[in-house]
Structure formats: structure tokens, C-alpha cells
Design a protein around this motif. Structure first.
Motif, mmCIF file in Angstrom:
data_model
loop_
_atom_site.group_PDB
_atom_site.id
_atom_site.type_symbol
_atom_site.label_atom_id
_atom_site.label_comp_id
_atom_site.label_asym_id
_atom_site.label_seq_id
_atom_site.Cartn_x
_atom_site.Cartn_y
_atom_site.Cartn_z
ATOM 1 N N SER A 66 -12.730 13.704 -15.517
ATOM 2 C CA SER A 66 -13.775 13.584 -14.504
ATOM 3 C C SER A 66 -13.873 12.176 -13.923
ATOM 4 C CB SER A 66 -15.127 13.969 -15.111
ATOM 5 O OG SER A 66 -15.431 13.120 -16.217
ATOM 6 N N SER A 67 -13.090 11.234 -14.466
ATOM 7 C CA SER A 67 -13.170 9.848 -14.011
ATOM 8 C C SER A 67 -12.087 9.569 -12.972
ATOM 9 C CB SER A 67 -13.014 8.893 -15.202
ATOM 10 O OG SER A 67 -11.723 9.017 -15.757
ATOM 11 N N PHE A 68 -12.214 8.419 -12.346
ATOM 12 C CA PHE A 68 -11.232 7.991 -11.357
ATOM 13 C C PHE A 68 -10.472 6.772 -11.871
ATOM 14 C CE2 PHE A 68 -14.368 10.249 -8.834
ATOM 15 C CZ PHE A 68 -13.570 11.031 -8.011
ATOM 16 N N VAL A 69 -9.305 6.584 -11.292
ATOM 17 C CA VAL A 69 -8.521 5.378 -11.541
ATOM 18 C C VAL A 69 -8.493 4.599 -10.234
ATOM 19 C CG1 VAL A 69 -6.250 4.449 -12.076
ATOM 20 C CG2 VAL A 69 -7.127 6.395 -13.366
ATOM 21 N N ASP A 70 -9.001 3.377 -10.266
ATOM 22 C CA ASP A 70 -9.116 2.562 -9.062
ATOM 23 C C ASP A 70 -7.974 1.564 -8.975
ATOM 24 O OD1 ASP A 70 -11.441 3.811 -8.238
ATOM 25 O OD2 ASP A 70 -12.733 2.408 -9.331
ATOM 26 N N ILE A 71 -7.430 1.423 -7.757
ATOM 27 C CA ILE A 71 -6.362 0.463 -7.491
ATOM 28 C C ILE A 71 -6.866 -0.528 -6.456
ATOM 29 C CG2 ILE A 71 -4.014 0.117 -6.685
ATOM 30 C CD1 ILE A 71 -3.326 2.877 -7.616
ATOM 31 N N GLY B 57 0.806 -1.209 0.000
ATOM 32 C CA GLY B 57 0.000 0.000 0.000
ATOM 33 C C GLY B 57 0.841 1.262 0.000
ATOM 34 N N ASP B 58 1.966 1.255 0.738
ATOM 35 C CA ASP B 58 2.847 2.417 0.748
ATOM 36 C C ASP B 58 3.577 2.572 -0.586
ATOM 37 O OD1 ASP B 58 2.136 3.113 3.273
ATOM 38 O OD2 ASP B 58 3.825 2.145 4.267
ATOM 39 N N VAL B 59 3.896 1.451 -1.222
ATOM 40 C CA VAL B 59 4.497 1.518 -2.554
ATOM 41 C C VAL B 59 3.546 2.209 -3.519
ATOM 42 C CG1 VAL B 59 5.180 0.117 -4.542
ATOM 43 C CG2 VAL B 59 6.052 -0.439 -2.276
ATOM 44 N N VAL B 60 2.281 1.834 -3.469
ATOM 45 C CA VAL B 60 1.287 2.469 -4.336
ATOM 46 C C VAL B 60 1.130 3.933 -3.972
ATOM 47 C CG1 VAL B 60 -1.150 2.487 -4.970
ATOM 48 C CG2 VAL B 60 0.078 0.325 -4.819
ATOM 49 N N GLY B 61 1.151 4.247 -2.656
ATOM 50 C CA GLY B 61 1.068 5.637 -2.248
ATOM 51 C C GLY B 61 2.240 6.458 -2.757
ATOM 52 N N GLY B 62 3.455 5.890 -2.694
ATOM 53 C CA GLY B 62 4.617 6.589 -3.234
ATOM 54 C C GLY B 62 4.521 6.785 -4.732
ATOM 55 N N VAL C 120 -1.205 -6.058 -7.899
ATOM 56 C CA VAL C 120 -1.746 -4.710 -7.860
ATOM 57 C C VAL C 120 -2.525 -4.499 -9.152
ATOM 58 C CG1 VAL C 120 -1.218 -2.248 -7.683
ATOM 59 C CG2 VAL C 120 0.220 -3.920 -6.494
ATOM 60 N N ILE C 121 -3.811 -4.163 -9.031
ATOM 61 C CA ILE C 121 -4.700 -4.054 -10.191
ATOM 62 C C ILE C 121 -5.098 -2.596 -10.370
ATOM 63 C CG2 ILE C 121 -6.846 -4.850 -11.246
ATOM 64 C CD1 ILE C 121 -6.677 -7.284 -9.345
ATOM 65 N N ILE C 122 -4.847 -2.051 -11.550
ATOM 66 C CA ILE C 122 -5.139 -0.649 -11.865
ATOM 67 C C ILE C 122 -6.188 -0.615 -12.969
ATOM 68 C CG2 ILE C 122 -4.163 1.550 -12.638
ATOM 69 C CD1 ILE C 122 -1.426 0.477 -11.698
ATOM 70 N N ASP C 123 -7.355 -0.042 -12.657
ATOM 71 C CA ASP C 123 -8.455 0.031 -13.619
ATOM 72 C C ASP C 123 -8.760 1.488 -13.935
ATOM 73 O OD1 ASP C 123 -9.374 -2.697 -14.154
ATOM 74 O OD2 ASP C 123 -9.781 -2.760 -12.003
ATOM 75 N N ASP C 124 -8.812 1.811 -15.233
ATOM 76 C CA ASP C 124 -9.214 3.150 -15.639
ATOM 77 C C ASP C 124 -10.462 3.057 -16.504
ATOM 78 O OD1 ASP C 124 -8.644 3.112 -18.566
ATOM 79 O OD2 ASP C 124 -6.570 2.854 -17.928
ATOM 80 N N ALA C 125 -11.067 4.202 -16.751
ATOM 81 C CA ALA C 125 -12.269 4.277 -17.583
ATOM 82 C C ALA C 125 -11.984 5.088 -18.839
ATOM 83 C CB ALA C 125 -13.420 4.903 -16.796
ATOM 84 N N LEU D 110 -5.033 13.219 -7.619
ATOM 85 C CA LEU D 110 -6.277 13.309 -6.867
ATOM 86 C C LEU D 110 -7.357 12.392 -7.425
ATOM 87 C CD1 LEU D 110 -6.491 17.155 -6.252
ATOM 88 C CD2 LEU D 110 -5.938 15.387 -4.598
ATOM 89 N N ARG D 111 -7.183 11.926 -8.646
ATOM 90 C CA ARG D 111 -8.165 11.032 -9.262
ATOM 91 C C ARG D 111 -7.905 9.567 -8.964
ATOM 92 N NH1 ARG D 111 -7.224 12.135 -15.090
ATOM 93 N NH2 ARG D 111 -8.595 10.333 -15.321
ATOM 94 N N VAL D 112 -6.893 9.280 -8.159
ATOM 95 C CA VAL D 112 -6.539 7.894 -7.840
ATOM 96 C C VAL D 112 -7.262 7.474 -6.567
ATOM 97 C CG1 VAL D 112 -4.673 6.308 -7.284
ATOM 98 C CG2 VAL D 112 -4.294 8.144 -8.949
ATOM 99 N N ARG D 113 -7.949 6.350 -6.635
ATOM 100 C CA ARG D 113 -8.614 5.771 -5.473
ATOM 101 C C ARG D 113 -7.993 4.412 -5.197
ATOM 102 N NH1 ARG D 113 -14.957 6.634 -6.969
ATOM 103 N NH2 ARG D 113 -14.383 4.997 -8.463
ATOM 104 N N THR D 114 -7.525 4.225 -3.980
ATOM 105 C CA THR D 114 -6.815 3.001 -3.659
ATOM 106 C C THR D 114 -7.222 2.489 -2.292
ATOM 107 O OG1 THR D 114 -4.624 2.004 -3.430
ATOM 108 C CG2 THR D 114 -4.875 4.272 -2.656
#
Length: 412
Positions: free
Chosen positions: A228-233, A177-182, A244-249, A191-195
Motif C-alpha cells: 500500500s506504500s509508494f516508492v519515491d524517486i 528522467g527517461d533512464v528512471v522511466g525505463g 538519483v534518490i530512491i526512498d521506500d517505506a 504503479l507504486r513508483v512516484r518520480t
């Protein structure tokens, strides 16, 4: 004349006649013998002429054969010489090309390393300034500079990695989680990243490669998705490791782009800096180089549940440690400057003071902060500073506009 004299004369004439006849006969015999000898000589001469002619013909054939052999030998020698010359030229060209490729790679690697080093120095200066100006008007500007420097370092690192170099930074053990945060702190529109959270711990030597990899894939997802979209982790923890799974729209890759990305990320198609052309895209090649070197894997797939692209980073168990082996160093042991928490994009002022955030191991991290709803009354007193929110709002609009103008393939 007496009879005796007549007889004598007759006898003498007879003897002379007989002698003349004998001489004539002998002459005839000699002539015949000479003619026979001449005929034999002629036959022998003719035979010798025939033999000489045959010998001449044989010698001529042999001479022609020798001339042909000599011509073939000369041609073979010329061909061997031409082949040797061509091989020497090809070897020289290959050597020159290899030297040129090596020189290019070394030059790009040296330049990228210099940029990373200078960026780290700038980050250190900005970090110190942020600590001294926490409540100052220049705080927002310094925060934006620090964020931009982190992105610059990431881009320079990508060129270093594709040119055969190492990431260059080293961090203590960090949770996934800290790796993703870094990694989130190294992309523009973070700001569009949700993890979520993942407490699995990554070994020290793999932290920076994974941070760079996740940041590259995040930047790719953010750059080619609507602002306007988010990227979910999300995370999938399994027996063999963590994914680690990264999904965008955003915009999906075409089938050809997806296949090319798969080949590059899987290592089937190894790309160095010389094969990237005048406008190199070093994102996926850099990720693939790190994956080969450190033993993790990266994939892209699509469409995902949002109709966009899914990127995955599989961290094998060999790069993870158990909770009992986790070491939490003091902040003083961290080699890199701390990146501050910037003011999020919002029309209203922030509800609390901005704090410096980092992981327990000291890795700079940026997270989403709670903001005042647009229809709520803004509190202009205390620590709230609307001018900082406006500054970040302007900067984020600029970043989104730049991302929207980009229409090329997904690989950043």
C-alpha cells in the motif's frame, strides 16, 4: 793316577766349568736382552693397540657424525620433496579451482546471455503483436507478457554482469528522467513508483548500466515495502553530477546487512558468481560491478524520512552531456522493441485508450496513468475495457503476494 793326569783332568774340568758358566752367563744375558726386547715389543704393541683403539674411537665418532649428517640430509631432502609435492598439489588445486570458477562463470554468462537474447526476441514478437492487437481482447495479456519478459531480461542480465559480462543492450542518449522511466518499466509493481523529472542527459554507453542499476534498486525497494506504500524517486543536481534518490517505506536493513551492502556497493568486497552460494542474490553485486566498470556510484542508507531505506545512484559529470550535445534519434534507430503502456491496477475502467510510451530515444517506459476514482460512476462505453483492468488487478495482486512472502535480506 798320576799327578799329571789329575792336573790335566782338573784343568779340563775347570775349563769346562768355566765354559759352562760363560755359556750360562751369556744365556742369562740373552734372556735379559730378549725379555727387554719383549717388554719393548709389548709396550709398542700396547701403544699401537691404544693408538688403534683411539683411531677406532675417532673413526667411530666420525662415522656417527657422517651418519648423522646423512640422516639430516635425508630428512631435509624428504622435507624438500614433501614441500615441493605440497606446493605442486596446491598449485594444481588452485589451477583446478580457477578453471572450475572460470568454467562456472563462463557457463552462467553464456546461459544468461542466451536468456537475454531470447527475451529480446520474445519482446520483439510481443511488441509487434501489441501493435496489431491494440484494441483486441488479448492486449492485456500481451502487455503482461511483455512486462514479465522485461523483468526476466533484467534478472538474466544480473547473472551475466556478476559473471563478468556486459549488459548487452545499447541505447541512444537519454535524460536521467527517461533512464528512471525505463528502469520503472522493468520492475513488477511499477504503479507504486512516484518520480519527478530531470533533464540532465546521460551518454549512450552509460544508459543501459544505469537503467539496470536503478531497476535493481527499485525492485529492492518495492519488494520489501508494504504493497500500500509508494516508492519515491527524487533528484539532486550538483556541481559534480546528478544523484538519483530512491526512498521506500519498507523493512530496514539490520546494521550487519547495511555494512555488508556498503562493502559490496563500494567495491571493498568484490563478489563473483562463485561466492554467492546455491541461492545467489545478484542484485547488489551486479550493481557494484556496473559501477566499477562505468564510473558511477551506488549507496544505501537508512533510516530515511519514512523509516525505510534510501538508495542513491550518483551519476558523475563525466557520464552526462550538455543540452547542446543531445542527439534525438528517430524511433526507427532504436534497437530494442518498444514496451507498451499497461493498464494500471484499478477497480474502475481506464478513462482513455492505452498508448505505447517510450522516451525520445526509444527506451521502453511505463508511467502511472490517471484512473477513475472508485466512487465515480464508471463509463462502460467507448474505449474503456473493465476486463483489462481486472486482469491487471489480478496480476498485481499476485505480484504483491509474492513480494510479501519474501522475508530474506534486502538484496534482490
Amino acid at each position: 793316577m798320576t799327578p799329571t793326569l789329575a792336573v790335566f783332568l782338573f784343568s779340563t774340568a775347570t775349563v769346562v766349568l768355566i765354559g759352562a758358566v760363560a755359556v750360562a752367563v751369556q744365556a742369562l744375558r740373552n734372556e735379559r736382552r730378549i725379555r727387554g726386547h719383549l717388554a719393548v715389543a709389548e709396550r709398542e704393541l700396547h701403544a699401537k693397540d691404544l693408538a688403534m683403539e683411539q683411531m677406532s674411537l675417532a673413526n667411530a665418532e666420525d662415522l656417527r657424525a657422517r651418519e648423522h649428517e646423512a640422516l639430516v640430509a635425508v630428512q631435509a631432502a624428504e622435507e624438500r620433496t614433501a614441500a615441493q609435492l605440497e606446493a605442486a598439489q596446491e598449485t594444481t588445486r588452485a589451477q583446478v579451482s580457477a578453471d572450475a570458477r572460470a568454467a562456472t562463470s563462463n557457463a552462467v554468462r553464456a546461459f544468461g546471455t542466451t536468456v537475454v537474447s531470447l527475451g529480446a526476441d520474445v519482446g520483439q514478437v510481443v511488441s509487434n503483436a501489441l501493435r496489431e492487437n491494440r484494441n483486441d481482447e488479448v492486449y492485456a495479456t500481451l502487455t503482461r507478457i511483455d512486462h514479465t519478459v522485461q523483468q526476466m531480461i533484467r534478472q538474466a542480465q544480473a547473472y551475466v554482469i556478476v559473471s563478468g559480462g556486459l549488459p548487452g543492450r545499447r541505447w541512444p542518449q537519454q535524460t536521467v528522467g527517461d533512464v528512471v522511466g525505463g528502469a520503472t518499466g522493468r520492475v513488477r509493481d511499477y504503479l507504486r513508483v512516484r518520480t519527478g523529472h530531470c533533464e540532465q542527459v546521460v551518454i549512450s554507453r552509460a544508459v543501459e548500466p544505469l537503467v539496470h542499476t536503478v531497476a535493481t534498486l527499485l525492485d529492492n525497494a518495492l519488494r520489501y515495502s508494504p504493497p500500500s506504500s509508494f516508492v519515491d524517486i527524487s533528484y539532486q543536481q550538483g556541481h559534480h553530477g546528478v544523484t538519483v534518490i530512491i526512498d521506500d517505506a519498507g523493512v530496514r536493513m539490520s546494521r550487519e546487512q547495511m555494512e555488508e551492502a556498503r562493502q559490496v556497493l563500494s567495491g571493498e568486497r568484490v563478489i563473483d558468481i562463485n561466492a554467492l552460494g546455491p541461492s545467489p542474490r545478484v542484485g547488489f553485486p551486479g550493481v557494484a560491478a556496473l559501477a566499477r566498470r562505468y564510473g558511477f556510484a551506488a549507496y544505501v542508507d537508512g533510516p530515511n524520512i519514512y523509516g525505510g531505506t534510501r538508495a542513491m545512484v550518483f551519476v558523475p559529470a563525466a557520464l552526462l552531456v550538455t543540452a547542446t550535445e543531445v542527439h534525438h534519434p528517430k524511433h526507427a534507430e532504436v534497437p530494442e522493441p518498444v514496451a507498451p503502456q499497461p493498464v494500471p491496477e484499478a477497480a474502475a475502467p481506464e478513462p482513455e485508450a492505452v498508448e505505447h510510451e517510450r522516451t525520445t530515444g526509444g527506451l521502453p517506459k511505463r508511467t502511472r496513468r490517471a484512473i477513475t476514482p472508485a466512487d465515480a460512476p464508471a463509463d462502460t462505453g467507448g474505449l474503456a475495457r473493465p476486463e483489462l483492468a481486472a486482469a491487471w488487478h489480478s496480476g498485481s495482486r499476485h505480484g504483491r503476494a509474492a513480494a510479501a512472502r519474501s522475508t530474506k535480506g534486502h538484496d534482490s
